[in-house]
Design an enzyme around this catalytic site. Structure first.
Site, PDB file in Angstrom:
ATOM      1  N   PRO A   1      22.173  24.933   8.389  1.00  0.00           N
ATOM      2  CA  PRO A   1      20.742  25.251   8.435  1.00  0.00           C
ATOM      3  C   PRO A   1      20.298  25.996   7.178  1.00  0.00           C
ATOM      4  CG  PRO A   1      21.968  26.872   9.699  1.00  0.00           C
ATOM      5  CD  PRO A   1      22.979  25.850   9.217  1.00  0.00           C
ATOM      6  N   GLY A   2      19.153  25.655   6.669  1.00  0.00           N
ATOM      7  CA  GLY A   2      18.581  26.372   5.528  1.00  0.00           C
ATOM      8  C   GLY A   2      17.225  26.948   5.904  1.00  0.00           C
TER       9      GLY A   2
ATOM     10  N   TYR B   1       5.112  18.362  -2.005  1.00  0.00           N
ATOM     11  CA  TYR B   1       5.225  17.718  -0.678  1.00  0.00           C
ATOM     12  C   TYR B   1       3.931  17.811   0.116  1.00  0.00           C
ATOM     13  CZ  TYR B   1      10.037  19.184  -1.832  1.00  0.00           C
ATOM     14  OH  TYR B   1      11.230  19.446  -2.464  1.00  0.00           O
TER      15      TYR B   1
ATOM     16  N   CYS C   1      -2.108  24.414 -16.232  1.00  0.00           N
ATOM     17  CA  CYS C   1      -3.057  23.439 -16.769  1.00  0.00           C
ATOM     18  C   CYS C   1      -2.842  22.051 -16.191  1.00  0.00           C
ATOM     19  CB  CYS C   1      -2.925  23.412 -18.270  1.00  0.00           C
ATOM     20  SG  CYS C   1      -3.063  25.069 -18.934  1.00  0.00           S
TER      21      CYS C   1
HETATM   22  N1  LLP Z   1      22.578  20.101   4.286  1.00  0.00           N
HETATM   23  C1  LLP Z   1      22.303  19.196   3.343  1.00  0.00           C
HETATM   24  C2  LLP Z   1      23.357  18.242   2.954  1.00  0.00           C
HETATM   25  C3  LLP Z   1      21.020  19.157   2.763  1.00  0.00           C
HETATM   26  O1  LLP Z   1      20.757  18.242   1.836  1.00  0.00           O
HETATM   27  C4  LLP Z   1      20.034  20.079   3.159  1.00  0.00           C
HETATM   28  C5  LLP Z   1      18.694  20.063   2.584  1.00  0.00           C
HETATM   29  C6  LLP Z   1      20.375  21.026   4.140  1.00  0.00           C
HETATM   30  C7  LLP Z   1      21.657  21.007   4.690  1.00  0.00           C
HETATM   31  C8  LLP Z   1      19.418  22.067   4.640  1.00  0.00           C
HETATM   32  O2  LLP Z   1      18.304  21.495   5.280  1.00  0.00           O
HETATM   33  P1  LLP Z   1      17.249  22.441   6.037  1.00  0.00           P
HETATM   34  O3  LLP Z   1      17.950  23.042   7.212  1.00  0.00           O
HETATM   35  O4  LLP Z   1      16.799  23.475   5.067  1.00  0.00           O
HETATM   36  O5  LLP Z   1      16.165  21.524   6.405  1.00  0.00           O
HETATM   37  N2  LLP Z   1      12.776  21.236  -1.004  1.00  0.00           N
HETATM   38  C9  LLP Z   1      12.381  20.640   0.256  1.00  0.00           C
HETATM   39  C10 LLP Z   1      13.532  20.553   1.236  1.00  0.00           C
HETATM   40  C11 LLP Z   1      14.729  19.814   0.685  1.00  0.00           C
HETATM   41  C12 LLP Z   1      15.908  19.779   1.624  1.00  0.00           C
HETATM   42  C13 LLP Z   1      17.097  19.179   0.962  1.00  0.00           C
HETATM   43  N3  LLP Z   1      18.311  19.196   1.716  1.00  0.00           N
HETATM   44  C14 LLP Z   1      11.204  21.413   0.833  1.00  0.00           C
HETATM   45  O6  LLP Z   1      10.741  22.364   0.217  1.00  0.00           O
HETATM   46  O7  LLP Z   1      10.695  21.048   1.893  1.00  0.00           O
END
Ligand code: LLP
Length: 423
Positions: A279-280, A322, A348
Site C-alpha cells: 500500500p502507498g 491526472y 508559464c
Molecule cells: N506496488 C506497485 C508495484 C505499484 O506500481 C504501486 C503504484 C504501488 C504498489 C502502490 O500503489 P498505491 O497503493 O499507492 O495505489 N502517481 C500516481 C499513482 C501512481 C501509482 C503507481 N504505482 C498518482 O498520483 O495518482
C-alpha cells in the site's frame, strides 16, 4: 480518519496550527502528520490480521512518499518497503528498514540495480518479464548467489482511477501472463541461481471498487493452486497496493476493513502462504497537505477570478497530470460566502491550473491555503521546473514539528550544474 482539523478557527495538523509552519518555514511546503501515518499503517495491518491473513508483510510503496522520516516512522512500526529503484532501496535502508522486509519491483531494473539488491539481501525481487528473469539469473550467477524471486503476474483485470495509473490489463507493460508464469516458474525452480518464492500482482492505483481486486485475487489464488499442483513450491503471495482513498469529491471508497475482509474471503483455506501487500496512497495521501500562499487575486474583466498561488504544478503535479481533485482549504477558517475561483500557479503554461471554478471563501494575498490529501504522490513527484527550488517537507508530532527536507537555496540548486569547460 486523519489529524488535520479546524480548532479555534485555525486548521491544525495534530496540535500544531498550520499557519505556524507556513510562517516559520515559508511556502510552498508539504506537512505530514506522524499520528496519521501511524494510524493508517496500523489500521491497514490490523484489518489484514483480523481477516485471518496471518502475519503479512506490509511493504509500504516508497514511491508514494519517499521521505526518509516518513519511511522511518512506518518502519518503526514494522513496515517493509516496496521499492522500484536503487535509490528507493537506499532510502529504505537509510530509514533502518531491514533488507528482509524490502521488495524490489519495477519493469526495467538495470544490471547494476539488480546486483545492488542481491548484495543488499532484499527479501524478494519481483520479476516482471522473461528478459528480466534472464538478467536476474545472470547477475546472481556472477555474484554466486541464489536470487529470491517472485513473479509479477498481469491478471488482465481493468481497474484504477485513471488510464495513466491502471496497470493490470494485458495491454499494460507490467508483469507476465498466467501461461508464462507457469512455464517460467517451473524453469526457474531448476535453476541454480534462482529461488522462486511465489507470485505477485498489482492492478492499479486509486481503485475505489473491490470487484477488480476480487477478480484479480481469485485468479492469483488459482495460480498458486495450479503451480502447487505441478509440484512447485509457492510460499509467498504479494497482492500489491492500489486501494483508493477519499479525495472528498466522491463517495468514500471501501476502507481497509472491507478490503481485508474481501481478501480473507478469497484466500480462506489457502495454507502455507505468507501474504504481502504494497500500500502507498492509503497510508500517505491523507497524512499530508501542501501549504501555499496566495500571491495575487486577479479578476479578469470577463468575470473569471484567478487565485494565483506560490505553489505550482512542479510542487503538486497530480491535477495537471491526472485531472486529480484536491480539496483546498484556507488555514484560517471562515464562513464567508464562497466565490468561484480558478486556482493556478505561477508556471508559464495553462496546465499549471489546480482547479477551475471551485467555490472558495474570499481570499487575499498573503493568505495560506492547504491542498488536502497531498501526502502521497505529492512531494515525491515534485521537480524544479521553472527553476523553482525543490519543495521542502515538514513532519508534525503533536505540537512540535521538524523540517525533514529543507528548502534548497538558489546557490545549492545551481551548484549541481557544471558549466561546460568550453563556455
Ligand atoms: N506496488 C506497485 C508495484 C505499484 O506500481 C504501486 C503504484 C504501488 C504498489 C502502490 O500503489 P498505491 O497503493 O499507492 O495505489 N502517481 C500516481 C499513482 C501512481 C501509482 C503507481 N504505482 C498518482 O498520483 O495518482
Amino acid at each position: 480518519m486523519n489529524h488535520f482539523e479546524v480548532r479555534g478557527g485555525e486548521l491544525h495538523c495534530e496540535d500544531t496550527p498550520l499557519s505556524r509552519i507556513a510562517d516559520a518555514v515559508g511556502t510552498p511546503i508539504y506537512v505530514y502528520s506522524r499520528a496519521t501515518l501511524e494510524r493508517h499503517y496500523l489500521v491497514f495491518r490490523d484489518a489484514l490480521v483480523e481477516a485471518g491473513l496471518g502475519d503479512p508483510l506490509i511493504a509500504y510503496a516508497v514511491k508514494a512518499n519517499s521521505n526518509v522520516s516518513v519511511l522511518r516512522t512506518l518502519g518503526n512500526l514494522g513496515a517493509g518497503a516496496d521499492t522500484v529503484s536503487e535509490g528507493e532501496i537506499r532510502r529504505a535502508l537509510a530509514a533502518s528498514i531491514p533488507p528482509d522486509r524490502i521488495v524490489f519491483s519495477g519493469v526495467g531494473k538495470t544490471r547494476g540495480e539488480i546486483a545492488f539488491a542481491l548484495r543488499t539481501g532484499v527479501s524478494e525481487i519481483n520479476v516482471e518479464s522473461e528478459p528480466e528473469l534472464k538478467l536476474v539469473a545472470q547477475v546472481a550467477g556472477e555474484l554466486g548467489l541464489r536470487a529470491p524471486i517472485v513473479f509479477r503476474v498481469n491478471p488482465d483485470v481493468a481497474a484504477g482511477g485513471h488510464a495513466k495509473i491502471a496497470t493490470g490489463k494485458a495491454e499494460n507493460k507490467f508483469g507476465v501472463s498466467f501461461a508464462e508464469a507457469a512455464r517460467l516458474y517451473a524453469n526457474a525452480s531448476n535453476h541454480p541461481h534462482l529461488k522462486p518464492l511465489g507470485v505477485a500482482c498489482h492492478i492499479g492505483s486509486q481503485i475505489t471498487d473491490l470487484a477488480p481486486f476480487e477478480a484479480a485475487f481469485t485468479r492469483m489464488r488459482g495460480l498458486v493452486e495450479a503451480l502447487r499442483a505441478e509440484g512447485l513450491t509457492v510460499e509467498r503471495l504479494d497482492l500489491g497496493g492500489g486501494l483508493g482513498v477519499p479525495y472528498f469529491n466522491r463517495p468514500d471508497p471501501p476502507g481497509p476493513a472491507e478490503y481485508a475482509a474481501m481478501v480473507g474471503r478469497v484466500m480462506a483455506g489457502l495454507t502455507d502462504v505468507r501474504f504481502a501487500f504494497e500500500p502507498g496512497r492509503v497510508i500517505a495521501a491523507n497524512a499530508g497537505v501542501l501549504l501555499a500562499r496566495v500571491v495575487h487575486l486577479h479578476e479578469r474583466p470577463e468575470g473569471r477570478r484567478f487565485l494565483v498561488l506560490d505553489a505550482a504544478m512542479n510542487d503538486l503535479i497530480r491535477p495537471a497530470m491526472y485531472d486529480a481533485f484536491h480539496d483546498i482549504r484556507p488555514v484560517r477558517a471562515t464562513d464567508a460566502i464562497p466565490v468561484l475561483c480558478d486556482v493556478v500557479g505561477p508556471i508559464c503554461e495553462t496546465g499549471d491550473t489546480f482547479t477551475r471554478e471551485r467555490p472558495l471563501p474570499p481570499l487575499n494575498p498573503g493568505d495560506v491555503v492547504a491542498f488536502m490529501s497531498a501526502g502521497a504522490y505529492g512531494a515525491a513527484m515534485a521537480s524544479e521546473y521553472n527553476s523553482r527550488p525543490l519543495v521542502p517537507e515538514v513532519l508534525v508530532d503533536g505540537d512540535r514539528f521538524a523540517v525533514i527536507r529543507k528548502r534548497p537555496t538558489y546557490d545549492e540548486m545551481l551548484a549541481a550544474e557544471t558549466p561546460a569547460e568550453w563556455l
